[in-house]
Scaffold this active site. Sequence first.
Site, mmCIF file in Angstrom:
data_model
loop_
_atom_site.group_PDB
_atom_site.id
_atom_site.type_symbol
_atom_site.label_atom_id
_atom_site.label_comp_id
_atom_site.label_asym_id
_atom_site.label_seq_id
_atom_site.Cartn_x
_atom_site.Cartn_y
_atom_site.Cartn_z
ATOM 1 N N HIS A 183 5.480 3.676 13.332
ATOM 2 C CA HIS A 183 4.658 2.787 12.509
ATOM 3 C C HIS A 183 4.832 1.320 12.859
ATOM 4 C CE1 HIS A 183 3.355 0.927 8.570
ATOM 5 N NE2 HIS A 183 2.417 1.827 8.723
ATOM 6 N N ARG A 224 1.895 -0.832 -0.523
ATOM 7 C CA ARG A 224 2.241 0.487 -1.045
ATOM 8 C C ARG A 224 3.716 0.474 -1.387
ATOM 9 N NH1 ARG A 224 -2.071 3.837 0.678
ATOM 10 N NH2 ARG A 224 -2.969 3.254 2.707
ATOM 11 N N ASN A 229 -3.724 15.498 6.815
ATOM 12 C CA ASN A 229 -4.431 14.480 7.594
ATOM 13 C C ASN A 229 -5.922 14.787 7.668
ATOM 14 O OD1 ASN A 229 -2.040 13.150 8.148
ATOM 15 N ND2 ASN A 229 -1.861 13.905 10.239
ATOM 16 N N HIS A 260 -2.680 -6.768 3.717
ATOM 17 C CA HIS A 260 -1.877 -5.727 4.363
ATOM 18 C C HIS A 260 -0.565 -6.288 4.907
ATOM 19 C CE1 HIS A 260 -1.187 -2.625 7.669
ATOM 20 N NE2 HIS A 260 -1.373 -1.869 6.611
ATOM 21 N N ARG A 265 0.298 5.128 18.796
ATOM 22 C CA ARG A 265 0.555 6.419 18.162
ATOM 23 C C ARG A 265 -0.709 7.222 17.905
ATOM 24 N NH1 ARG A 265 1.618 5.535 12.523
ATOM 25 N NH2 ARG A 265 -0.522 6.199 12.196
#
Length: 721
Positions: free
Chosen positions: A624, A407, A57, A467, A596
Amino acid sequence: MPKSKKIAQQVNLSDPQYYLNRELSWLEFNRRVLHEACDERTPLLERLKFIAIFGSNLDEFFMVRVAALKQQVEAKVSLLTPDGRTPQQQLDDISLSLRPVVTLQHHQFEQVLKPKLASHGIHILDYIQLTQKQRSYLDNYFNEQIFPVLTPLAVDPSHPFPYISNLSLNLAVVIKNPETEEEFFARVKVPKVLPRFLPLPPELGIHHDGQPANWTGVPLEQAIAHNLESLFPGMTIQEYHPFRITRDADLGLEEDEADDLLLAIEQELRKRRFGGNPVRLEIQSQTPESVRSRLVQDLELAESDVYEVDGLLGLRDLMYFMALPLSELKDEPWQSVVHPRLQRIKEATVEPGVSGVEDGRDFFSVIRERDLLVHHPYQSFSASVVRFITHAAHDPGVLAIKMTLYRTSGDSPIVNALIDAAENGKQVSVLVELKARFDEENNIYWARRLERVGVHVVYGLVGLKTHSKIVMVVRREHDRILRYVHIGTGNYNPKTARLYTDFGLFSCREELGADVTDVFNFLTGYSRQKSYRQLLVAPVNMRDRFLALIHREIENAQNKLSGRIVAKMNSLVDPQIIATLYEASRAGVQIDLIVRGVCCLRPGLKDISENIRIISIVGRFLEHSRIFYFYNNGEEEIYIGSADWMRRNLDRRVEVITPVQEPDIAKDLQEVLGIMMADNRQAWELQPDGSYIQRHPGEDCPESHSQKILMSMALRSNSIA
């Protein structure tokens, strides 16, 4: 004048004191990730995994966020963030906040986890700890496997300082000519084509009670360092010191000037392989000043860009040890269950004219009964989303498939199903988002494969990332055409679907189908659609719709009715949304947020956000999903979709949020929100100053672990079905 306007005049809700800094908030999130590595309740190898995730990260944070701030400083950009910081102030505060956390990461690995690993038969040794037999084995391995790959690079007037590639681990070597006593500087790159950790054969590993250890070995760079004489024959090795470089890795793409977006991105990817300007230098704390200053000077870095650590560099590579077959040191394995309504559907078959039907039930008949919600990874992605697309690819009634891909995995069964669909004569249209950061190369590969079989591939819109997570299947049934849609919160990626929590809604409601059709026309053609029947679509109507939903709760509260908002997302950054939530809090609306990662809203401020509570949940699965609940005076509304409350999601991306109208599904989503808000094991409460405090069960209060509860609920629903 309405009461809400009076409140807004009394307090300037855009005052910087009411906002947390985005970058510092992200560092707090990564600190929570690191805490999982420090928490003794986490299984040992999972602790090592969180050490690696923290490092990975942080690499991306420097490659993108820090790099952007440094560019702004260089360009003398003085624009203030909503919290009132300049780019240079942010860089200074990042450095101040981050250094003790990086020290903690390395201390946790070197002083805590390494001894614990050794007690469980996993010995990550230093070269000087090896026996003579072990050294002989590694010396032979070096000569046969490592030496041919290495390229030592001298640095002198005739050999300029070499290019150091992004995220590469290197050895800075000081050598001396024994005849002239002259010292030289060289660089040896630790090759990425070899494993970072070199295991010894079992017979040479450490034994306990006559049994070989689970793993014994050394880091690759140490095997190289102790064989440097082979690279510099006739010279005396004075010293060596590992170092690691991070570079700017964001694509500098001018979309509106690109005639061919795919070719333009391919060219930018070639540049990224080398990387942009250096933004961070990692060295060991015992590195002498002479070597340190040489590296800083040659890499054109500032002292503030140097991070000293004790021990190994590049701890993201510790993920290697998760492959060890030691289930007792990991989380209990989780196998996603098949949604009860999908359990009687057979796998799709590739036989011509056969659609995989059992007792007259196929995937489409299940959706026709009523909407279907799946929750990953608790419920299977492959048995729902993948099966849906695979069925569509081989079903003779299906005429067309349309899909967005942001993705996906490298061996994607979804892309293979789309290829099958095209080869089966169906009309297939796919928007492949080439600008999905760090997945551009993978997406280019899939785009070219799809194009070769006749799929109509669109590469996205200029100035916007796509997205949204949507699929539409157009099917002929008797004398009518039906549109089946899937609207999700997560990527169409079977691998991450096992690790990320996400929702997906299947429906054949006519209004949803018409809206999704309009979205695809917006993506593939010249549609300037300004309104949608049910969907919230960014950048068209989503911001205005969300603001209207919040304002409705404000009006209800001002009219002495109950106002209530519950929302779950990855990030909350958008200043307008935050200011409106402050307005709602001041009007008496009760607000619970599950965020989150980054959160720029300060909860619990007197007269500003006293009615706002914010938690973050960090656990074995990455939270998510996005859920938005509005009480609406008892006529409750709940939404799911792909967007966070960030400027980029609301203004610079194509996003889709859908209302959930099936009462049972809405109830299920509310139950999930309730379980998460009650979490006292993985939940952290955001404080007004931007820090987080982890919840712990009280003396007489049982532990409430939201992810474990949701796993148990999935298993129960599976057994009942």
